[in-house]
Design an enzyme around this catalytic site. Sequence first.
Site, PDB file in Angstrom:
ATOM      1  N   SER A 119       0.834  -1.207   0.000  1.00 38.76           N
ATOM      2  CA  SER A 119       0.000   0.000   0.000  1.00 38.76           C
ATOM      3  C   SER A 119       0.864   1.250   0.000  1.00 38.76           C
ATOM      4  O   SER A 119       0.374   2.335  -0.326  1.00 38.76           O
ATOM      5  CB  SER A 119      -0.856   0.067   1.260  1.00 38.76           C
ATOM      6  OG  SER A 119      -1.489  -1.138   1.502  1.00 38.76           O
ATOM      7  N   HIS A 140      -1.177  -3.002  -7.048  1.00 42.51           N
ATOM      8  CA  HIS A 140      -1.891  -2.621  -5.817  1.00 42.51           C
ATOM      9  C   HIS A 140      -3.383  -2.895  -6.003  1.00 42.51           C
ATOM     10  O   HIS A 140      -4.091  -2.125  -6.648  1.00 42.51           O
ATOM     11  CB  HIS A 140      -1.613  -1.138  -5.522  1.00 42.51           C
ATOM     12  CG  HIS A 140      -2.164  -0.668  -4.229  1.00 42.51           C
ATOM     13  ND1 HIS A 140      -2.439   0.657  -3.967  1.00 42.51           N
ATOM     14  CD2 HIS A 140      -2.519  -1.338  -3.103  1.00 42.51           C
ATOM     15  CE1 HIS A 140      -2.931   0.769  -2.750  1.00 42.51           C
ATOM     16  NE2 HIS A 140      -2.995  -0.423  -2.203  1.00 42.51           N
ATOM     17  N   GLU A 152      -3.860  -0.565  -9.127  1.00 42.27           N
ATOM     18  CA  GLU A 152      -2.907   0.515  -9.389  1.00 42.27           C
ATOM     19  C   GLU A 152      -1.595  -0.160  -9.797  1.00 42.27           C
ATOM     20  O   GLU A 152      -1.037  -0.939  -9.015  1.00 42.27           O
ATOM     21  CB  GLU A 152      -2.708   1.307  -8.074  1.00 42.27           C
ATOM     22  CG  GLU A 152      -2.825   2.785  -8.184  1.00 42.27           C
ATOM     23  CD  GLU A 152      -2.647   3.494  -6.837  1.00 42.27           C
ATOM     24  OE1 GLU A 152      -2.448   2.861  -5.776  1.00 42.27           O
ATOM     25  OE2 GLU A 152      -2.704   4.727  -6.847  1.00 42.27           O
ATOM     26  N   ASN A 190      -3.561   6.309  -1.988  1.00 40.60           N
ATOM     27  CA  ASN A 190      -3.433   6.714  -0.588  1.00 40.60           C
ATOM     28  C   ASN A 190      -2.967   8.154  -0.419  1.00 40.60           C
ATOM     29  O   ASN A 190      -3.214   8.770   0.610  1.00 40.60           O
ATOM     30  CB  ASN A 190      -2.509   5.746   0.155  1.00 40.60           C
ATOM     31  CG  ASN A 190      -3.251   4.457   0.469  1.00 40.60           C
ATOM     32  OD1 ASN A 190      -4.418   4.492   0.869  1.00 40.60           O
ATOM     33  ND2 ASN A 190      -2.610   3.321   0.275  1.00 40.60           N
TER      34      ASN A 190
HETATM   35  N1  LIG Z   1      -5.969  -4.955   3.795  1.00 45.40           N
HETATM   36  C1  LIG Z   1      -6.116  -4.021   2.871  1.00 45.40           C
HETATM   37  O1  LIG Z   1      -7.137  -3.322   2.797  1.00 45.40           O
HETATM   38  C2  LIG Z   1      -5.035  -3.815   1.836  1.00 45.40           C
HETATM   39  C3  LIG Z   1      -5.368  -3.153   0.648  1.00 45.40           C
HETATM   40  C4  LIG Z   1      -4.376  -3.001  -0.331  1.00 45.40           C
HETATM   41  C5  LIG Z   1      -3.090  -3.466  -0.093  1.00 45.40           C
HETATM   42  N2  LIG Z   1      -2.800  -4.088   1.096  1.00 45.40           N
HETATM   43  C6  LIG Z   1      -1.425  -4.614   1.273  1.00 45.40           C
HETATM   44  O2  LIG Z   1      -1.459  -6.016   1.075  1.00 45.40           O
HETATM   45  C7  LIG Z   1      -0.460  -6.638   1.883  1.00 45.40           C
HETATM   46  C8  LIG Z   1      -1.113  -7.712   2.736  1.00 45.40           C
HETATM   47  O3  LIG Z   1      -2.107  -7.115   3.528  1.00 45.40           O
HETATM   48  P1  LIG Z   1      -3.259  -7.988   4.230  1.00 45.40           P
HETATM   49  O4  LIG Z   1      -4.275  -7.009   4.692  1.00 45.40           O
HETATM   50  O5  LIG Z   1      -3.637  -9.122   3.352  1.00 45.40           O
HETATM   51  O6  LIG Z   1      -2.466  -8.535   5.490  1.00 45.40           O
HETATM   52  P2  LIG Z   1      -2.780  -9.854   6.361  1.00 45.40           P
HETATM   53  O7  LIG Z   1      -2.118  -9.614   7.667  1.00 45.40           O
HETATM   54  O8  LIG Z   1      -4.221 -10.201   6.292  1.00 45.40           O
HETATM   55  O9  LIG Z   1      -1.998 -11.007   5.574  1.00 45.40           O
HETATM   56  C9  LIG Z   1      -0.592 -11.077   5.491  1.00 45.40           C
HETATM   57  C10 LIG Z   1      -0.243 -12.549   5.385  1.00 45.40           C
HETATM   58  O10 LIG Z   1       1.138 -12.660   5.046  1.00 45.40           O
HETATM   59  C11 LIG Z   1       1.627 -13.790   5.731  1.00 45.40           C
HETATM   60  N3  LIG Z   1       3.067 -13.710   5.767  1.00 45.40           N
HETATM   61  C12 LIG Z   1       3.852 -12.978   6.582  1.00 45.40           C
HETATM   62  N4  LIG Z   1       5.150 -13.175   6.260  1.00 45.40           N
HETATM   63  C13 LIG Z   1       5.167 -14.022   5.227  1.00 45.40           C
HETATM   64  C14 LIG Z   1       6.171 -14.576   4.429  1.00 45.40           C
HETATM   65  N5  LIG Z   1       7.464 -14.288   4.639  1.00 45.40           N
HETATM   66  N6  LIG Z   1       5.815 -15.404   3.423  1.00 45.40           N
HETATM   67  C15 LIG Z   1       4.515 -15.671   3.190  1.00 45.40           C
HETATM   68  N7  LIG Z   1       3.510 -15.173   3.916  1.00 45.40           N
HETATM   69  C16 LIG Z   1       3.839 -14.354   4.921  1.00 45.40           C
HETATM   70  C17 LIG Z   1       0.945 -13.788   7.068  1.00 45.40           C
HETATM   71  O11 LIG Z   1       0.973 -15.087   7.653  1.00 45.40           O
HETATM   72  C18 LIG Z   1      -0.446 -13.321   6.690  1.00 45.40           C
HETATM   73  O12 LIG Z   1      -1.323 -14.405   6.439  1.00 45.40           O
HETATM   74  C19 LIG Z   1       0.216  -5.505   2.653  1.00 45.40           C
HETATM   75  O13 LIG Z   1       1.358  -5.100   1.962  1.00 45.40           O
HETATM   76  C20 LIG Z   1      -0.847  -4.415   2.654  1.00 45.40           C
HETATM   77  O14 LIG Z   1      -0.293  -3.133   2.777  1.00 45.40           O
HETATM   78  C21 LIG Z   1      -3.751  -4.292   2.047  1.00 45.40           C
END
Ligand SMILES: NC(=O)c1ccc[n+]([C@@H]2O[C@H](COP(=O)([O-])OP(=O)(O)OC[C@H]3O[C@@H](n4cnc5c(N)ncnc54)[C@H](O)[C@@H]3O)[C@@H](O)[C@H]2O)c1
Length: 282
Positions: A119, A140, A152, A190
């Site tokens: 993000s 993104h 994005e 963002n």
């Molecule tokens: N949640 C949102 O609204 C949103 C929107 C757009 C982008 N993002 C981005 O997406 C990414 C993930 O966000 P999320 O909300 O899904 O987080 P989340 O915490 O739900 O999921 C992250 C996952 O990654 C896993 N993980 C951690 N280290 C790891 C590794 N080394 N190898 C494999 N898996 C690993 C964790 O076990 C977890 O299941 C982030 O970079 C976040 O900024 C999130």
Amino acid sequence: MAIERIGVVGAGTMGAGIAQVCARAGFEVVLREPTRELVDAGLQRLEGGIARWVKKNVVSDDEAERIRDRVRGVIALEELFDVDLVVEAIIEQEEAKRGVFAALDQGCPAATILSSNTSSISITRLAAATERPDKVVGMHFFNPVPLMPLVEVVRGEMTSDATCDAVIAAAEKLDKTPLAVADVPGFVSNRVLMPMLNEAVFCLYEGVATAENIDGVMKLGMNHPMGPLALADLIGLDVCLAILEVLHDGFGDPKYRPCPLLRRLVDAGHLGRKSGRGFYTY
Ligand SMILES: NC(=O)c1ccc[n+]([C@@H]2O[C@H](COP(=O)([O-])OP(=O)(O)OC[C@H]3O[C@@H](n4cnc5c(N)ncnc54)[C@H](O)[C@@H]3O)[C@@H](O)[C@H]2O)c1
């Protein structure tokens, strides 16, 4: 380069949704979490998404079965080296992401494109952890991935035209609308959204109006489907604060200063919906 196999690293909220839309579009998907329990939890999340599609008649039972068959959950990162495109969707921590990018760069064929769903972290800095910065790009997606049409496409300093073209084509195959943006703090989404949410928090902080009225003004007057404070609660107040700090540090401009009330709520553990309390109580 034609993309057929996609690796998704991280099967959390975003990774499971990304795997779901990729499998529906016909891609073979390898979905990775570091332990058996986490793989199972990720596949469970994916299953929940597929079940919602079946319930809403978005896909038939047969199609749901084909989607499941196209996704393989793995523990070892090596098991997804053999893909054409990786979408990294692990926690929003630069060091953790750089580690994944360096390992993927070592293991994947030279042609594999490495993308991140970050993000706010700089794609150019993630690319610097690899020896293929021309093949590193941001993809993104937005939450919930099966519903939100935007991707994005973030072009790092060294990202090649061929890499951008390939991920734009892949995003279109997912039935998403890819929009290209440069690698600046917050990208476009963002950079525009977070100052608006922060301003709504300042309005609350300064007693301009109640939370309900601030949200009501934006819903009824601007036709926003959700008010900014309710949206901040949905995103997570800790996530909003972290992104505002990236904007503040990245541009060095006081206009991105996070509102003290936002910081105070995060310090108190009131993170929004996920903790049961933020600007509203859930
Ligand atoms: N949640 C949102 O609204 C949103 C929107 C757009 C982008 N993002 C981005 O997406 C990414 C993930 O966000 P999320 O909300 O899904 O987080 P989340 O915490 O739900 O999921 C992250 C996952 O990654 C896993 N993980 C951690 N280290 C790891 C590794 N080394 N190898 C494999 N898996 C690993 C964790 O076990 C977890 O299941 C982030 O970079 C976040 O900024 C999130």
